[in-house]
Design a protein around this motif. Structure first.
Motif, short mmCIF file in Angstrom:
data_model
loop_
_atom_site.label_atom_id
_atom_site.label_comp_id
_atom_site.label_asym_id
_atom_site.label_seq_id
_atom_site.Cartn_x
_atom_site.Cartn_y
_atom_site.Cartn_z
N ASP A 137 0.83 -1.21 0.00
CA ASP A 137 0.00 0.00 0.00
C ASP A 137 0.86 1.26 0.00
O ASP A 137 0.36 2.37 0.09
CB ASP A 137 -0.94 0.01 1.21
CG ASP A 137 -0.19 0.06 2.54
OD1 ASP A 137 1.05 -0.03 2.53
OD2 ASP A 137 -0.85 0.19 3.58
N THR A 138 2.18 1.06 -0.10
CA THR A 138 3.12 2.18 -0.14
C THR A 138 3.92 2.11 -1.44
O THR A 138 4.46 1.06 -1.79
CB THR A 138 4.08 2.14 1.06
OG1 THR A 138 3.32 2.16 2.27
CG2 THR A 138 5.02 3.34 1.04
N VAL A 157 6.95 9.52 -1.47
CA VAL A 157 6.32 8.34 -0.87
C VAL A 157 4.81 8.56 -0.77
O VAL A 157 4.36 9.58 -0.25
CB VAL A 157 6.90 8.04 0.52
CG1 VAL A 157 6.24 6.81 1.12
CG2 VAL A 157 8.41 7.87 0.44
N LYS A 159 0.88 6.69 0.10
CA LYS A 159 0.02 5.61 0.58
C LYS A 159 -1.20 5.56 -0.32
O LYS A 159 -1.80 6.60 -0.61
CB LYS A 159 -0.40 5.87 2.02
CG LYS A 159 0.73 5.83 3.03
CD LYS A 159 1.09 4.40 3.40
CE LYS A 159 2.09 4.36 4.57
NZ LYS A 159 2.41 2.98 4.96
N ASN A 161 -5.04 3.92 -1.53
CA ASN A 161 -6.26 3.18 -1.23
C ASN A 161 -6.93 2.69 -2.51
O ASN A 161 -7.74 1.78 -2.48
CB ASN A 161 -7.24 4.08 -0.46
CG ASN A 161 -6.69 4.50 0.89
OD1 ASN A 161 -6.33 3.65 1.70
ND2 ASN A 161 -6.61 5.80 1.14
N ASP A 165 -5.12 6.66 -7.01
CA ASP A 165 -4.15 7.41 -6.20
C ASP A 165 -2.77 7.36 -6.84
O ASP A 165 -2.02 8.34 -6.81
CB ASP A 165 -4.06 6.82 -4.78
CG ASP A 165 -5.36 6.94 -4.01
OD1 ASP A 165 -6.15 7.85 -4.34
OD2 ASP A 165 -5.59 6.14 -3.09
N TYR A 186 7.00 -0.10 -2.66
CA TYR A 186 8.06 -0.03 -1.65
C TYR A 186 8.26 -1.39 -1.00
O TYR A 186 7.31 -2.00 -0.51
CB TYR A 186 7.70 1.01 -0.60
CG TYR A 186 8.61 1.03 0.60
CD1 TYR A 186 9.95 1.36 0.47
CD2 TYR A 186 8.13 0.72 1.88
CE1 TYR A 186 10.80 1.38 1.56
CE2 TYR A 186 8.96 0.74 2.99
CZ TYR A 186 10.30 1.07 2.84
OH TYR A 186 11.13 1.08 3.92
N ASP A 188 9.71 -3.15 2.05
CA ASP A 188 10.18 -2.92 3.41
C ASP A 188 11.19 -4.01 3.76
O ASP A 188 10.84 -5.18 3.88
CB ASP A 188 9.00 -2.95 4.38
CG ASP A 188 9.42 -2.61 5.81
OD1 ASP A 188 10.50 -2.01 5.97
OD2 ASP A 188 8.69 -2.97 6.74
N GLY A 219 7.63 4.84 10.89
CA GLY A 219 6.82 5.45 9.85
C GLY A 219 7.61 6.14 8.77
O GLY A 219 7.07 6.46 7.71
N VAL A 221 9.96 6.09 5.76
CA VAL A 221 10.40 5.10 4.78
C VAL A 221 11.92 5.12 4.64
O VAL A 221 12.54 6.19 4.55
CB VAL A 221 9.73 5.38 3.41
CG1 VAL A 221 10.39 4.59 2.30
CG2 VAL A 221 8.25 5.04 3.48
#
Length: 327
Positions: A137-138, A157, A159, A161, A165, A186, A188, A219, A221
């Motif tokens: 979602d990132t 960066v 986010k 939905n 977007d 992204y 992680d 939070g 990145v």
């Protein structure tokens, strides 16, 4: 004494930090070449191609050391330097025209890797298509062509939905930066890179490096953005470090990264020297972020650090690049 022309980005008085670094590279390479017994001349690569051709003909170099990273401030024109040298039939260091074009066009390079079965983070181009599957979602909005983390900061960066977007973010990135952009999922996890160097016995894989993001707040990145590379005294610059000391537990992962880097070298027809950047997710799966043909040769950059770890002197590596150009 043989002459080598060091062709570099034409740096303006108001140049950014990443462009100014090209002059540092040119001066360092010049010193190394002089140590090897060559005579050097520094030559900016300008938008007037006829002027470049005349300067090269006048200089009549034995070899050109190609350090051009942008033309008129645009990474999308990087391939014009080797293309012009091909036209003039002058030997030059590093990757050839096609490899420079393919690797600097990041979405195209990602598609080639994807088609070859090399994992790369899923991405959207904003033109009604997407590649790869992801539950992320990132996303990070990146310029399609620019190198040196140009245009990357916390505002890159997003986010999401809904897929709209991503489309909106790509459009906003294009408006902000004035260049085409894409959005990449992204990953992680950890970040590594593997450098490669042509040698008399074929391509040599240099010791890998890991990028450590120290004390990043929750939070935030973890990515190598512009500040982490170029803006001294920024949080990102001070808390992003490189290590070449690999733990024994990572031996299998490192072998995998090296194998993938070598595959990239062969698929893209790389020459001279290159660097492949990776993210490794929480499950230990590697993804290629991008392929850097002709990576930075500044004495404090990652390629020089990998050379030192491999016990290869800087001027020895520069000599290998000259030898490879003459093959």
């Amino acid at each position: 004494m043989r002459k080598i022309a060091i062709l570099h980005t034409d740096v303006t008085v108001d140049a950014s930090e990443d462009e100014l670094d090209c002059l540092k590279q040119a001066e360092t390479v010049s010193t190394a070449l002089q140590k090897l017994g060559y005579r050097t001349v520094l030559m900016p690569f300008v938008l007037d191609l006829d002027k470049n051709m005349e300067a090269l003909r006048q200089a009549s170099p034995h070899v050109v050391f190609n350090l051009v990273e942008t033309l008129a401030g645009k990474g999308s024109l990087i391939y014009l330097a080797p293309a012009l040298l091909d036209l003039l039939n002058i030997p030059y260091t590093g990757c050839r025209t096609d490899a420079m074009y393919l690797t600097s066009n990041k979405p195209m390079a990602k598609k080639m890797m994807h088609d070859a079965g090399i994992a790369t983070p899923a991405w959207f181009t904003g033109e009604g298509d997407s590649f790869g599957s992801t539950s992320a979602d990132t996303f990070i909005v990146k310029p399609c062509w620019e190198d040196a983390s140009v245009g990357l900061d916390e505002n890159s960066v997003i986010k999401i939905n809904h897929s709209s977007d991503i489309i909106n973010a790509i459009h906003n990135g294009r408006q902000k930066l004035g260049v085409s952009c894409f959005a990449e999922a992204y990953i992680d996890g950890r970040e590594f890179n593997v450098a490669l160097l042509a040698s008399q016995s074929g391509v040599q894989l240099l010791p890998p490096a890991e990028i450590l993001f120290l004390d990043y707040p929750k939070g935030k990145v973890k990515m190598l953005d512009y500040r982490s590379k170029w803006i001294e005294n920024s949080f990102e610059y001070d808390h992003t470090i490189r290590t070449l000391d690999m733990a024994a537990k990572d031996a299998a992962l490192i072998d995998c990264l090296r194998d993938i880097a070598l595959r990239c070298w062969n698929i893209f027809g790389l020459r001279g020297y290159a660097r492949v950047d990776f993210r490794v997710d929480q499950q230990g799966n590697p993804f290629v972020l991008e392929i850097n043909a002709n990576p930075c040769l500044s004495p404090d950059a990652g390629f020089a650090a990998a050379l030192e770890q491999a016990s290869i002197s800087y001027h020895e590596a520069i000599g290998l690049l000259i030898d490879d150009a003459l093959k």
